[in-house]
Structure formats: C-alpha cells, structure tokens
Scaffold this active site. Structure first.
Site, short mmCIF file in Angstrom:
data_model
loop_
_atom_site.label_atom_id
_atom_site.label_comp_id
_atom_site.label_asym_id
_atom_site.label_seq_id
_atom_site.Cartn_x
_atom_site.Cartn_y
_atom_site.Cartn_z
N LYS A 1 0.82 -1.19 0.16
CA LYS A 1 -0.02 0.06 0.09
C LYS A 1 0.67 1.19 -0.07
O LYS A 1 2.20 1.16 0.04
CB LYS A 1 -1.22 -0.07 1.25
CG LYS A 1 -0.24 0.08 2.55
CD LYS A 1 -1.16 -0.01 3.81
CE LYS A 1 -0.23 0.02 4.86
NZ LYS A 1 -1.17 -0.17 6.25
N TYR B 1 17.45 29.71 9.47
CA TYR B 1 16.06 30.49 9.70
C TYR B 1 15.96 30.32 11.37
O TYR B 1 16.42 29.28 11.92
CB TYR B 1 14.86 29.75 9.31
CG TYR B 1 14.47 30.09 7.79
CD1 TYR B 1 14.35 31.24 7.59
CD2 TYR B 1 14.50 29.11 6.93
CE1 TYR B 1 14.08 31.67 6.00
CE2 TYR B 1 14.05 29.28 5.42
CZ TYR B 1 13.88 30.63 5.06
OH TYR B 1 13.91 30.76 3.79
#
Length: 356
Positions: free
Chosen positions: A35, A252
C-alpha cells in the site's frame, strides 16, 4: 540541469527481504503489503520485484486494479475492504479479496447480486480498536457471511498493536485464540514485527510490510541485525560551503549558533522533498561515507551539515540522507518519528533510479 537529489531503489534488496520474511513464515504464505505506493518505493517497481510472493495487500481499489493491469493473477487483499456497494462489481471483476470489518459491509454483500464468489478476510478487533468486529460480535458476523450464497473463501484476520514493543502480543493473542480456536478457517494475524519476534504465530497468511523495505519494525534492533537490506537510499550532494566564526548564527530563526569556528555544508534536500522539518540538530547524515550531523532548521529545499571534522568534503561531495550505510530508522528516531513516515513521505519531485 536537475537537482542532485534522487532515490536509489534496490530491487534486489526487496527480493532478499522477501526471502528473509519467508524464512520466518515457515509453511505460511506471504501477503506482501504494498500500500501507499509500495511504501513510497513505487507500486509497479515493488510488485515486479516481489513477484514471487503469494499475495499482495493494498489500501485502495485503484492500487489493486493497477496490480491486475501489471499482470498479477494471485490474491490481492483490500485491507480496508469496500467503502460503498458500487465497488463490489469491480472487486468481482478483478477477483479481489476484501477485508470485512463492520456490519454495513456485510449488508452491502447481502444486498448485492454477486455474479461470482467474493473471498473475504473477516477482521477481529482483538484490542487495537481501529478496525474489526468486537469479540462478542465476531461469530454473528461470520454466520451472516456464511449465509451469503456467493461469499467465497473466508480467512480470519486481526492485527497486533504492540508486537514491536515490550508489551507484546499475549493479551491480543488470547482474544484471537478464543475467537478463532473452534473455527476451521485460515488465519492472518502477523505483521512484520510479529513475524520476526513471534514466528510461531505467523498464521496461514503473514502480512509483512516495513521489513520488506529493509527497515526494522523495532526501536531497539537494527534492520541489519534482522538480516534485512535497505531498499531506498536517498542521495544528494553538497551544493555550497560556508565558514562560520564562533557566535555566527545559521539558517532560519538563528536555530544554531556556532560555538567554535565551523565549516558548514549546504545539502540539496529539504522538507519539500520529504525530509522531516522537525529533525533536530544532531540528526545523523553521511558525507562521502563519513558520519556527521545536521545543524539548525531544515529549509524547504536545503539543510545544513557539519563539515568541520571532514576537511576533504567539498561542493559536489556525495550525501546520503538515509539508506545504504545509514539506516532510515536511525534518522527517524533522531527526528522523533518512524521509518514508515520517512519512506512514504518522499516527495514526487524526488526522482527514482533503479539499481540491480
């Protein structure tokens, strides 16, 4: 020119891992779980590599149809079953096996005029409390299925919640044995963790997932210790180098401040590629085959690595984010997540390359 970021998919490792799983399953059959686009490895590629397995398990009808279109003729199990009566005809036409886990699905089958038998896995909620019939309702559900003329082969199914940790499977196994012991049907209960840790309880159909992709289902045991090989290796390169003085900030939010003169590499990989944004400073990473660490915040397209102790690393040096030489579960653990998420979250923009 494309970014130097790509995922190597080692199909030979898939085949090896299937053999390892089969060795734990004894006489039981293997329902390989493919899956989520083969856990992020590409459904078609994974299916072809695992063609020797006994069956495939998927989450959606679309995935099942794709497998049939590839030429797969052995069983395909829809792990969540049907979502509406409209899907029953497609399941019949493509000879799919469906998980049945609530009475509404049984009512759909009762109302349908099935042209051919439909095989089912009847799911017991043995304690995970996700899908399945409660123990007190299980025999009633089975009786109703047995009364449907076109109901085909029936397999008894459940799923372990804690086969991968110290709590173990004893409580759920007791519930399963109480519900299944007097019923003469095949049984499917073992995921990867149960298959490797409790091979005596593999059942007639084992359902390995993460182990097939070369990652350990256990926090305290590596894939290598289990005899597994990594299938996906995420590669990139150093695309820039910065020299920082003591006290200089990086990236950042000034999330990392240099406590010594430091040599910093910039890597072409970020959270838009599927690398976890929450991975903290210190997450392991390989540069030219040598272990080092990430620094500061992960950006959308880039991240930082510490090259201070790697004087030979330069722009163009090879970086491995996870895979061969660096287990994906080690990266996941540092980032506070699991290997399943990292493998499945790799972005579509990251190209794939097969290796033999």
């Amino acid at each position: 020119m494309s970014r130097p970021l790509f995922a190597h998919i080692d199909t030979a490792a898939l085949q090896h891992n299937l053999s390892v799983a089969r060795s734990h399953a004894g006489q039981g059959r293997i329902m390989a779980v493919v899956k989520a686009n083969g856990y992020g490895h590409g459904l078609a590629r994974v299916a072809h590599a695992l063609w020797a397995t006994d069956g495939f398990a998927v989450a959606s009808l679309d995935e099942a149809v794709q497998l049939r279109e590839l030429g797969w003729q052995k069983p395909i199990l829809l792990l969540e079953g049907i979502f509406s009566a409209d899907e029953i005809t497609a399941c019949i036409n493509h000879q799919l096996t469906v998980a049945i886990h609530h009475f509404e699905q049984i009512h759909m089958l009762q109302a349908a005029r099935l042209a051919s038998p439909l095989s089912v896995f009847l799911k017991l909620n043995s304690g995970m409390n996700r899908l399945g019939f409660k123990p007190q309702d299980y025999l009633n559900a089975l009786t109703q299925l047995q009364a449907i003329p076109a109901c085909g082969d029936i397999t008894l199914m459940s799923h372990f919640a804690t086969a991968d940790d110290d709590y173990g499977i004893a409580d759920q196994l007791q519930v399963m044995q109480r519900c299944f012991s007097q019923l003469s049907y095949p049984v499917s209960i073992a995921n990867s963790a149960a298959l490797f840790r409790y091979p005596a309880h593999h059942g007639d159909w084992a359902r390995p997932g993460i182990a097939l992709y070369g990652a350990s289902p256990f926090a305290e045991m590596t894939a290598q210790a289990l005899g597994l090989r990594p299938v996906m290796t995420l590669h990139s390169q150093i695309i820039g180098i910065q020299m920082l003085n003591t006290g200089d900030a990086l990236g950042y939010g000034r999330a990392w401040i240099a406590d010594r003169p430091s040599r910093i590499g910039v890597v072409a990989c970020g959270y838009a590629d599927g690398y976890p944004r929450h991975a903290p400073t210190g997450t392991p990473i390989l540069v030219n085959g040598q272990l080092t660490r990430t620094l500061g915040r992960i950006s959308m397209d880039m991240l930082f690595v510490d090259l201070t102790e790697l004087p030979t690393a330069q722009v163009g040096s090879t970086v491995i984010l996870w895979g061969k030489g660096l287990p994906v579960e080690a990266v996941a653990q540092a980032a506070g997540t699991i290997s399943y998420e990292l493998l499945c979250a790799r972005a579509q923009r990251v190209p794939e390359r097969d290796i033999a």
